[in-house]
Design an enzyme around this catalytic site. Structure first.
Site, mmCIF file in Angstrom:
data_model
loop_
_atom_site.group_PDB
_atom_site.id
_atom_site.type_symbol
_atom_site.label_atom_id
_atom_site.label_comp_id
_atom_site.label_asym_id
_atom_site.label_seq_id
_atom_site.Cartn_x
_atom_site.Cartn_y
_atom_site.Cartn_z
ATOM 1 N N TYR A 51 0.851 -1.200 0.000
ATOM 2 C CA TYR A 51 0.000 0.000 0.000
ATOM 3 C C TYR A 51 0.879 1.240 0.000
ATOM 4 C CZ TYR A 51 -4.998 -0.496 0.072
ATOM 5 O OH TYR A 51 -6.294 -0.659 -0.319
ATOM 6 N N GLU A 53 -0.521 4.829 -0.601
ATOM 7 C CA GLU A 53 -1.341 6.022 -0.884
ATOM 8 C C GLU A 53 -0.492 7.279 -0.751
ATOM 9 O OE1 GLU A 53 -4.205 5.129 2.044
ATOM 10 O OE2 GLU A 53 -5.706 4.416 0.623
ATOM 11 N N ASP A 206 -6.391 12.914 -25.408
ATOM 12 C CA ASP A 206 -6.383 11.533 -24.938
ATOM 13 C C ASP A 206 -5.694 10.717 -26.032
ATOM 14 O OD1 ASP A 206 -6.837 8.911 -24.359
ATOM 15 O OD2 ASP A 206 -9.000 9.101 -24.023
ATOM 16 N N THR A 232 -3.786 5.572 -22.022
ATOM 17 C CA THR A 232 -3.662 4.227 -21.469
ATOM 18 C C THR A 232 -2.220 3.795 -21.743
ATOM 19 O OG1 THR A 232 -4.384 3.302 -23.575
ATOM 20 C CG2 THR A 232 -6.072 3.533 -21.880
ATOM 21 N N LYS A 235 -1.891 -0.080 -25.057
ATOM 22 C CA LYS A 235 -2.266 -0.193 -26.477
ATOM 23 C C LYS A 235 -0.977 -0.136 -27.317
ATOM 24 C CE LYS A 235 -6.963 1.534 -25.931
ATOM 25 N NZ LYS A 235 -7.227 2.050 -24.597
ATOM 26 N N ARG A 241 -1.563 -2.937 -18.351
ATOM 27 C CA ARG A 241 -2.867 -2.271 -18.398
ATOM 28 C C ARG A 241 -2.916 -1.168 -17.343
ATOM 29 N NH1 ARG A 241 -7.346 -3.537 -20.986
ATOM 30 N NH2 ARG A 241 -6.112 -5.078 -22.093
HETATM 31 N N1 PLP Z 1 -9.400 6.633 -24.256
HETATM 32 C C1 PLP Z 1 -9.399 6.084 -25.482
HETATM 33 C C2 PLP Z 1 -9.159 6.969 -26.662
HETATM 34 C C3 PLP Z 1 -9.626 4.714 -25.650
HETATM 35 O O1 PLP Z 1 -9.669 4.192 -26.870
HETATM 36 C C4 PLP Z 1 -9.851 3.917 -24.504
HETATM 37 C C5 PLP Z 1 -10.086 2.479 -24.594
HETATM 38 O O2 PLP Z 1 -10.165 1.851 -25.585
HETATM 39 C C6 PLP Z 1 -9.860 4.538 -23.256
HETATM 40 C C7 PLP Z 1 -9.623 5.897 -23.163
HETATM 41 C C8 PLP Z 1 -10.212 3.800 -22.017
HETATM 42 O O3 PLP Z 1 -9.262 2.996 -21.550
HETATM 43 P P1 PLP Z 1 -9.607 1.849 -20.474
HETATM 44 O O4 PLP Z 1 -10.328 0.800 -21.221
HETATM 45 O O5 PLP Z 1 -8.259 1.476 -20.008
HETATM 46 O O6 PLP Z 1 -10.434 2.475 -19.414
#
Ligand code: PLP
Length: 429
Positions: A51, A53, A206, A232, A235, A241
């Site tokens: 842990y 935090e 994002d 993320t 990918k 993950r």
């Molecule tokens: N943002 C984008 C552009 C995504 O394509 C995805 C998932 O495919 C996410 C966020 C969300 O990620 P997670 O599935 O890890 O929550």
């Protein structure tokens, strides 16, 4: 203390089956990849027991001297991998995944019911960018914030920046979100920055899908123009993950992003960080700075182009007419079939991809397209030649989907079932 085979043969057997499935199939889901053994070793380590935090040097529990070292290393590698200077940018590596990372940003910079604009889900955006239907606020983002999605120009398949600008001037969003889950082209950050500045909005990217490509500088750099960048890590980046949030260190629109975002992650929305994931992420971010990683990302793009060109040669219509990144979106509607059926039939032949809506679709459950990505099979060593073969396999699968549809439309369902389970159907050998 027993190993998994002895302690729980049932779970062991399921993992073995999944491993075989991953090994045998053509993995073409654009958001998936195969991470390295080194990353998996870190993720399966004793780091999961701790842990911690808080942030390095400021923890709520004792015994964190090595976790502090690890998280600090991970942060440094994250900034280096994306070529950003630690004087101007900071990063939080604790988000549990992409959706939590995005929601953490929203709670950091917005008040409930503030307005946001992200790419509409049926046009390639992600749920967490504020998706809602006329009947229902589907995503938590659209429940707690007021969402007015922007869209593609359906005639070109490209983001309609003129419409985004006009709508933003009327809607006055506090946050504009770039980035997508199913968009085969790059974003025009220069244009989006201008729009955000004109209406006094934060600009967030994002980059979940393309973060590997960004790290390898094979697509435009969002850090030059955005205030906040989320991603993320599993990918195109090929990590474990998880999620990350990068933020500018200087205040933006009067907000100290560093403290707002760090507080939104913990204690705002999360508790203890997943240290095993942070360990795996640190390993991935070291690799992301290597020449091999850059070569890999270049191949991800060239393989995707080879796939796109062959599909076009075979007569397919691609949304936006091609691809600049790791994915293509095929519009199957001109053939009279939908993506859901094609996905199912291809799945039976161990070709794993996903149905996807294409601009102009009426239904999200039975959308008119399929999304095909190159990162995972590029990791497994596929070159342009194999991606051309993949296009041919997919073509065969689509032909079979068409034939199957004709059989079913004659209501010969039994013939159809016989057909898809017969040797004639095993078109991938
Ligand atoms: N943002 C984008 C552009 C995504 O394509 C995805 C998932 O495919 C996410 C966020 C969300 O990620 P997670 O599935 O890890 O929550």
């Amino acid at each position: 203390d027993y190993g998994l085979s002895e302690a729980d043969p049932e779970v062991r057997a399921i993992i073995d089956k999944e491993k075989q499935r991953q090994f045998k199939s053509l993995e073409l889901i654009a958001s998936e990849n195969f991470t390295s053994r080194a990353v998996m070793e870190a993720v399966g380590s004793c780091l999961t027991n701790k842990y911690s935090e808080g942030l390095p040097g400021k923890r709520y529990y004792g015994g964190n001297e090595y976790i502090d070292e690890l998280e600090t290393l991970c942060q440094e590698r994250a900034l280096a991998a994306f070529h950003v200077d630690g004087k101007n940018w900071g990063v939080n590596v604790q988000p549990l995944s992409g959706s939590p990372a995005n929601f953490e940003v929203y709670t950091a910079v917005l008040k409930p019911h503030d307005r946001i604009m992200g790419l509409d889900l049926p046009h390639g955006g992600h749920l967490s960018h504020g998706f809602m239907t006329p009947k229902r606020r589907v995503s938590g983002t659209s429940i707690y914030f007021e969402s007015m999605p922007y869209r593609l120009d359906e005639s070109t398949g490209l983001v309609d920046y003129d419409m985004l600008e006009k709508t933003a001037i009327l809607f006055r969003p506090k946050l504009i979100i770039a980035g997508a889950s199913a968009y085969p082209r790059d974003f025009d950050y220069v244009r989006m920055r201008k729009i955000a500045d004109a209406v006094g909005a934060f600009l967030m990217m994002d980059m979940a899908h393309i973060s590997g490509l960004v790290a390898a500088s094979v697509v435009a750099d969002p850090f030059e123009y955005c205030d906040i960048v989320t991603t993320t890590t599993h990918k195109s980046l090929r990590g474990p993950r998880g999620g990350m949030i990068f933020f500018k260190k200087d205040p933006v629109l009067g907000v100290d992003l560093e403290s707002a975002i760090n507080n939104a992650v913990f204690p705002g929305l999360q508790g203890g960080p997943h240290n095993h994931t942070i360990g795996g992420l640190a390993v991935c971010l070291k690799y992301a700075q290597s020449p091999e990683f850059k070569a890999y990302q270049n191949k991800v793009v060239s393989n995707c182009r080879a796939l796109a060109s062959r599909l076009i040669e075979l007569g397919y219509m691609l949304v936006s007419g091609g691809s600049d990144n790791h994915l293509v979106l095929v519009d199957l509607r001109p053939l009279g079939i939908d993506g859901a059926r094609a996905e199912k039939i291809l799945d039976m032949a161990s070709i794993t991809l996903n149905k996807n809506s294409v601009p102009g679709d009426k239904s999200a459950l039975v959308p008119g397209g399929i999304r095909i990505g190159s990162p995972a099979m590029t990791t497994r060593g596929f070159t342009e030649k194999e991606f051309v073969a993949i296009a041919d396999f997919i073509h065969e699968g689509v032909q079979i989907t068409l034939e199957a549809k004709q059989l079913v439309s004659g209501s010969k369902l039994q013939d159809f079932m016989k057909f898809v389970t017969s040797p004639d159907f095993s078109f991938v050998g």
